[in-house]
Design a protein around this motif. Structure first.
Motif, PDB file in Angstrom:
ATOM      1  N   GLN A  80      26.444  23.358 -46.727  1.00 10.50           N
ATOM      2  CA  GLN A  80      27.451  24.290 -47.235  1.00 10.50           C
ATOM      3  C   GLN A  80      26.225  25.573 -47.340  1.00 10.50           C
ATOM      4  O   GLN A  80      27.045  26.739 -47.243  1.00 10.50           O
ATOM      5  N   GLU A 104      25.260  19.488 -49.095  1.00  8.81           N
ATOM      6  CA  GLU A 104      24.826  20.809 -49.969  1.00  8.81           C
ATOM      7  C   GLU A 104      24.134  21.586 -49.021  1.00  8.81           C
ATOM      8  O   GLU A 104      24.164  23.011 -49.194  1.00  8.81           O
ATOM      9  N   ILE A 105      23.072  21.278 -48.348  1.00  8.17           N
ATOM     10  CA  ILE A 105      22.455  22.198 -47.652  1.00  8.17           C
ATOM     11  C   ILE A 105      23.282  22.669 -46.399  1.00  8.17           C
ATOM     12  O   ILE A 105      23.163  23.844 -46.070  1.00  8.17           O
ATOM     13  N   ARG A 165      16.905  24.184 -49.424  1.00  8.42           N
ATOM     14  CA  ARG A 165      17.836  24.422 -48.522  1.00  8.42           C
ATOM     15  C   ARG A 165      17.476  25.327 -47.290  1.00  8.42           C
ATOM     16  O   ARG A 165      18.045  25.232 -46.121  1.00  8.42           O
TER      17      ARG A 165
END
Lengths: 250, 482, 422
Positions: free
Chosen positions: A108, A105-106, A77
């Protein structure tokens, strides 16, 4: 961007990295070459956070973070990407769904909104074209039933999607025919930018004809024993590694 | 194509505790606990049943009284006290409902919490829902529209009143009263359930759906479902189960009978998430269900189930392939976590010529649970050229759980071909690492991998159900790898 | 797992059977504790029936509904010659026949008759005389057998060739063997069970202890005619050991084999293979169990059968992986050919797994000869009979070739062809 200082790492009690140091600035391409068993893939695995390896000494900073303190997913990330030498197959999980999950997800993690389905699909279309990846592959299960070349192209495609700060290509060229190699290189070159760095781990000088490195390092017995410009790669190609080994033991 | 709801699923992996663990306060009309002939007469009388059905129940009760609770399954539990159960519980405020507005507001809220807002269901997916709260059907929708096609979709109680000839002909024809302990019990005391009849040549235009829910503390639920697909008809039937959390164990002993007449096809899908009990194995539903279908000439029955709930599951949706060229299918995903115990699988009984069956079973064990596949493939002498293929895979998430495979293969015909394969393995650490390297969290990585592993089965579910099933898998496996 | 129900009512059949057996086989004074415990099992539990999971497909009337006698031990017999250069020890109707056997001495081996001199302290430690009714029957009544011990580091160059011959009508025989291999030793045992045209019952229980780094190979050939066989093999493996067993059931009216392997030390290899080809009204039941108790072991199982003419075959193989047995690799395969509609095959391959980091798989197939292959061979000028013969041979080959001695392989192959074309 990445500072590795005196890094030591073990697997099953055997020391593989024995004091490796390396400095990478934004925008640079570093090639790491070396004979079999010198620790090239270990370096990639350790940087990605593979827990099979035990770090016994040294430090790694990535940007302003202590890389070794971060979990594998947080390293990713933060912008570290590893193109695996042997990408694993994940049956039943579509490539596209996999990537959408990763992208969001990254985002976020960075405090950004999830990407809309439309934007995401547009990006997929654009980036998969970079590596001439058949659109159908995006809907197949991750790496399942992919040929060797398709797997490697898929790795580069994923890199293009995730837009990392640092991409480590672990023998991405191995097992590729010349056409596939060109496509992979073309994908990587398209992603070059003043902010993005690359570590290209390879056995063969051939790849470096297409991805031109700023620096070439020779890894031997767990250490960088020689560094130079891209000419060093040509010399290695011509003379093999024996002279390096002799230099080291001398 | 990317299958339904991948993305939606991932946005929903957030639930923590049992999502539907709440109770609804509705006054109930409840029979005193205990089981004897009087109880059965009371149920029958309350439901205003004809004499033949009362006799049928009483005979089932006599049979049941002689039977012993089976012990062969790979499960351990404290046997229910059948005398402590209340066998009849109906919401008192039963009214004739013409529209949803007439439904008790408390009940409406329950439905909404369950995520089955009927308006939305109607509008968005065209699903007709026969909603069962405890044992009495409260609302039936789409009845009129189905009625135009001659499709009967109603509660079992209504069917007994309105279509006694069909009920009398088919009730117990696939699962006889004598079949097993729980089926006999159900035959004696069933209070309601769903009834469905698709006339000759009719293709049911929508997914028929029933949601069951155990609501009243200490109330056992004994559903009885009968689906009859007349010649050359088709129906897809969905059954979904949720139950509120309770400390005491609750018994669920349903019977489902499917009849596929010549050239008919029945697709029966179940998503089951009864309360599984807590981390210590306290509470949870005992799910002892008998599901069986009979296939006539060139007909097909397809069972698809996603089982994530119940403390104890004892369930073998089966097909009797009586007609030549008939087809039976069983697709199952069974997830166990915490202290859950599941013993589930199928029986494919091949009688007709050129009959074909397929079994795909995916077990996922986590926590301290035990997950067993038990299946019978029986090829009888008459079943010339019968074919079966079975694939039973088990995935282990922790080193405290168990995964077991008990296939029974019985072949009495020389032209039959039976293939069974099974594998048991651990969730791939290299796969998890790959996901992590791409920035995906461990929990999501597991959810992705598990859904991928179960995809062959999830793909068989109707769209709306696939989404729910994927959510359930993710929720069921939360925190399972440590 | 014991599922036999406790009997509250006096089972007349059982008491008649046990009564006649006890009067015929009374008088054994050794192993009093074991026999007492076995007798308790016999008294307490019912004769296994359809509700006993382990006996679900095998009816026991052939053994139980019979009044058995003990042999006088002096029958004249003609032993078939399978010369494999082994140390041959012959039992006729359950009794050792010194006149037909080699000397009980050989370098590296210590061989005694069971029960001779002191009691063997290993006997009865593996066999489940407290759970299985038929194993208890053997424990209660055995009266002969061999205890074979292999010295540490001894590599025995000659196979031990055991012959269990039954001949005298209406006799039962109960034999008991112990094989004990000390550290780093190796032994090959060939056990030949030969039945007769008369009704007889042969019960043999063999307990094998394979020490550290030791290797034991057992080849079993069963040919029984009217004899009912109940043969039980229990093996316990210590670390780094290897155990291989091949069971070929050529013929017998009623066979029940129980093969149980306890893998109790790490880094062991276990291999189990079996072939069966019942015909007529024969019944062959192979039950196997590999119990992985510890990590890092592998087991490989392959049973194959051809079932025809009213015959029934049962395969029940269980792989059990205990919670600590991580990194277990277990493979199990059962393949069957059902040749006609009067034949029945019951296959029950089971996995019971309590550890997560394992690779276990099993497969079971039941089908018929590949008619395309038959056609292909015929198209190449091979007659149909020969074509089928070749295919039978090919189907069973990967089991038959696990027999350790080529002469045994040839013997079985020829017998199989005779049986298939009789």
């Amino acid at each position: 961007m990445l500072h590795i200082k005196d890094l030591h790492a073990n697997i099953d009690g055997t020391e593989i990295l024995k004091g490796l140091s390396l400095d990478i600035k934004p925008g640079e391409i570093h090639a790491i070459m070396g004979p079999n068993g010198s620790g090239k893939s270990t370096l990639a695995s350790v940087l990605a956070g593979n827990e099979d390896y035990e770090i016994t000494g040294g430090s790694v900073t990535f940007g302003d973070k202590d890389l070794l303190d971060l979990s594998t997913e947080d390293r990713a990330r933060e912008g570290l990407f590893l193109a695996f030498q042997y990408p694993v197959e994940i049956p039943g999980v579509s490539n596209i769904n996999f990537l959408r999950t990763a992208v969001n997800e990254i985002r976020q993690y960075k405090g950004e909104e999830p990407m809309s389905a439309g934007d995401f699909l547009k990006l997929v279309k654009e980036r998969s074209a970079l590596v001439e990846l058949d659109g159908k592959l995006a809907n197949r299960s991750v790496n399942e039933g992919f040929s060797g070349g398709e797997k490697k192209r898929n790795e580069v495609f994923q890199m293009a999607m995730l837009e990392p700060k640092l991409a480590i290509l672990d023998e991405t060229d191995s097992g590729l025919d010349i056409d596939a190699l060109k496509i992979v290189a073309q994908g990587v070159n398209a992603m070059r930018s003043p902010e993005r760095s690359f570590v290209v781990i390879t056995h063969y000088q051939r790849l470096l004809d297409y991805i031109v490195p700023d620096f070439v390092h020779v890894l031997y017995k767990g250490k960088i024993v020689k560094s130079g410009s891209k000419e060093l790669a040509l010399e290695l190609e011509a003379r093999g590694y024996d002279w390096i080994k002799e230099e080291v033991s001398a | 194509m990317a299958y339904a709801g991948d993305d939606e699923l991932l946005e929903h992996v957030t639930g923590k505790e049992y999502e539907f663990g709440f109770t609804t306060n509705i006054e109930s009309d409840k029979a005193p606990p205990g089981l004897n002939e009087g109880t059965i007469r009371l149920i029958s009388q309350k439901k205003n049943e004809p004499e033949w059905l009362l006799e049928w129940r009483l005979e089932a009760f006599r049979i049941w009284s002689e039977m012993v609770e089976p012990e062969w399954a790979h499960v351990q539990y404290e046997k229910p006290d059948f005398q402590a159960i209340s066998y009849y519980s109906a919401p008192k405020k039963k009214a004739q409902l013409n529209s949803l507005d007439e439904v008790d507001p408390e009940l409406r809220r329950t439905m909404e919490k369950l995520g089955i807002s009927m308006e939305e269901q109607k509008r968005l997916s065209g699903v007709a829902v026969d909603f069962v709260l405890d044992s009495v059907s409260v609302a039936t929708s789409f009845k009129e529209k189905l009625g135009e096609l001659g499709i009967i979709f109603c509660s079992m109680s209504d069917a007994v009143q309105e279509h006694p000839e069909l009920v009398k002909k088919y009730l117990g024809s696939v699962v006889p009263k004598t079949d097993n302990f729980y089926a006999a019990l159900n035959s004696a005391v069933f209070t309601d359930g769903s009834f469905c009849y698709i006339p000759k040549g009719v293709r049911c235009p929508m997914e028929l759906s029933t949601y069951f829910r155990i609501n009243e503390a200490g109330t056992g639920q004994f559903e009885r479902t009968l689906v009859i697909a007349d010649e050359s008809s088709y129906v897809s039937y969905l059954e979904g189960c949720t139950a509120p959390s309770r400390d005491e164990n609750q018994l669920h002993a349903a019977v489902v009978e499917l009849i596929a007449l010549d050239h008919a096809e029945i697709k029966y899908s179940t998503v089951q998430n009864w309360y599984p009990g807590d981390e210590n194995g306290k509470g949870g539903v005992f799910n002892f269900v008998t599901k069986r279908g009979i296939c006539h000439l060139r007909s097909k029955i397809s069972w698809t189930q996603v089982e994530t709930g119940s403390a104890i599951t004892w369930k073998y949706p089966s097909c009797i392939l009586k007609g030549d060229h008939s087809v039976g299918e069983f697709y199952s995903v069974a997830v166990t976590n915490k202290r859950q115990q599941a013993d589930t699988g199928t029986k494919m009984i091949h009688i007709g010529k050129n009959t074909n069956s397929t079994i795909i079973s995916k077990g996922i064990s986590s926590g301290y649970s035990q997950n067993s596949y038990r299946g019978l493939v029986q090829i009888n002498k008459s079943a010339k050229n019968a074919r079966n293929f079975s694939q039973c895979d088990s995935l282990l998430m922790t080193d405290h759980c168990g995964a077991h495979t008990f296939p029974y293969i019985e072949v009495k015909n020389s032209s039959a071909k039976v293939e069974h394969e099974a594998t048991t393995s651990k969730i791939g650490e290299d796969q998890i690492f790959y996901c992590l390297q791409r920035g995906i969290s461990e929990e999501k990585a597991i959810s992705l991998i598990v859904n991928g592993y179960a995809k062959d089965v999830l793909n068989k579910l109707p769209m709306e159900f696939a989404v729910e099933a994927q959510k359930l898998l993710a929720i069921s496996l939360e925190g399972s790898v440590g | 797992m014991m599922t036999t129900e406790t009997v509250n009512v006096q089972d007349e059949k059982k008491s008649a059977f046990l009564g006649s057996i006890s009067s015929a086989f009374q008088g054994a004074e050794t192993y009093a504790t074991l026999r007492k415990s076995a007798w308790d099992t016999l008294s307490k539990f019912a004769i296994p029936g359809t509700k006993t999971e382990a006996w679900k497909y095998t009816r026991v009337g052939k053994v139980i509904n019979h009044s058995w006698m003990k042999s006088h031990g002096n029958s004249q017999i003609n032993l078939p010659e399978i010369a494999i250069g082994g140390l041959r020890y012959v039992f006729v109707d359950g009794l050792f026949r010194a006149d037909l056997s080699d000397e009980l001495t050989y370098p590296g081996l210590n061989i005694r008759r069971t029960g001779e001199n002191a009691e063997n302290n290993l006997l009865g430690t593996l066999s489940n005389h407290q759970g299985d009714w038929f194993e208890a029957l053997n424990a209660a009544f055995f009266n002969d057998g061999l205890v074979i011990e292999v010295d540490k580091n001894a590599q025995i160059d000659r196979p031990v060739h055991l012959v269990f011959f039954t001949s005298e009508e209406n006799t039962a025989s109960f034999s008991r063997n112990v094989l004990s291999l000390q550290e780093s030793s190796s032994l090959h045992v060939f056990t030949h069970y030969i039945g007769s045209e008369h009704s007889t019952f042969s019960s043999v229980v063999t307990e094998a202890f394979v020490g550290k780094n030791a290797a034991l190979k057992i080849d079993k050939i069963q040919e029984g005619n009217e004899t009912a066989f109940h043969h039980v093999d229990w093996t316990k493996q210590d670390r780094d050991s290897r155990f291989d067993i091949t069971t070929v059931t050529l013929k017998s009216s009623w066979v029940r084999n129980d093969l149980n392997i306890r893998v109790a030390g790490e880094n062991c290899h276990s291999s189990l293979t079996g072939a069966y080809l019942p015909s007529g009204k024969e019944h062959v039941d192979n039950h196997t169990m590999v119990d992985h108790m510890v990590p890092n072991c592998e087991s490989d199982e392959k049973y194959k059968g051809i079932v025809r003419e009213n015959a029934t075959a049962v395969f029940n193989g269980k792989v059990f992986v205990r919670p600590d047995a991580q990194k277990t690799n277990a493979f199990q395969q059962n393949a069957n050919i059902v040749l006609d509609d009067t034949a029945t095959m019951f296959s029950k391959p089971e996995l019971e797994i309590y550890a997560d980091d394992v690779k276990c798989s099993h497969g079971s197939t039941t089908g018929q000869f590949d008619e395309e292959a038959v056609f292909y061979l015929r198209a190449r000028g091979i007659g149909e009979v020969m074509a089928r013969k070749l295919l039978v041979e090919a189907f069973l080959a990967d089991v038959i070739t696990t027999l350790s001695d080529e002469r045994l392989q040839t013997y079985c192959t020829e017998k199989i062809q005779q049986l298939m074309h009789s």
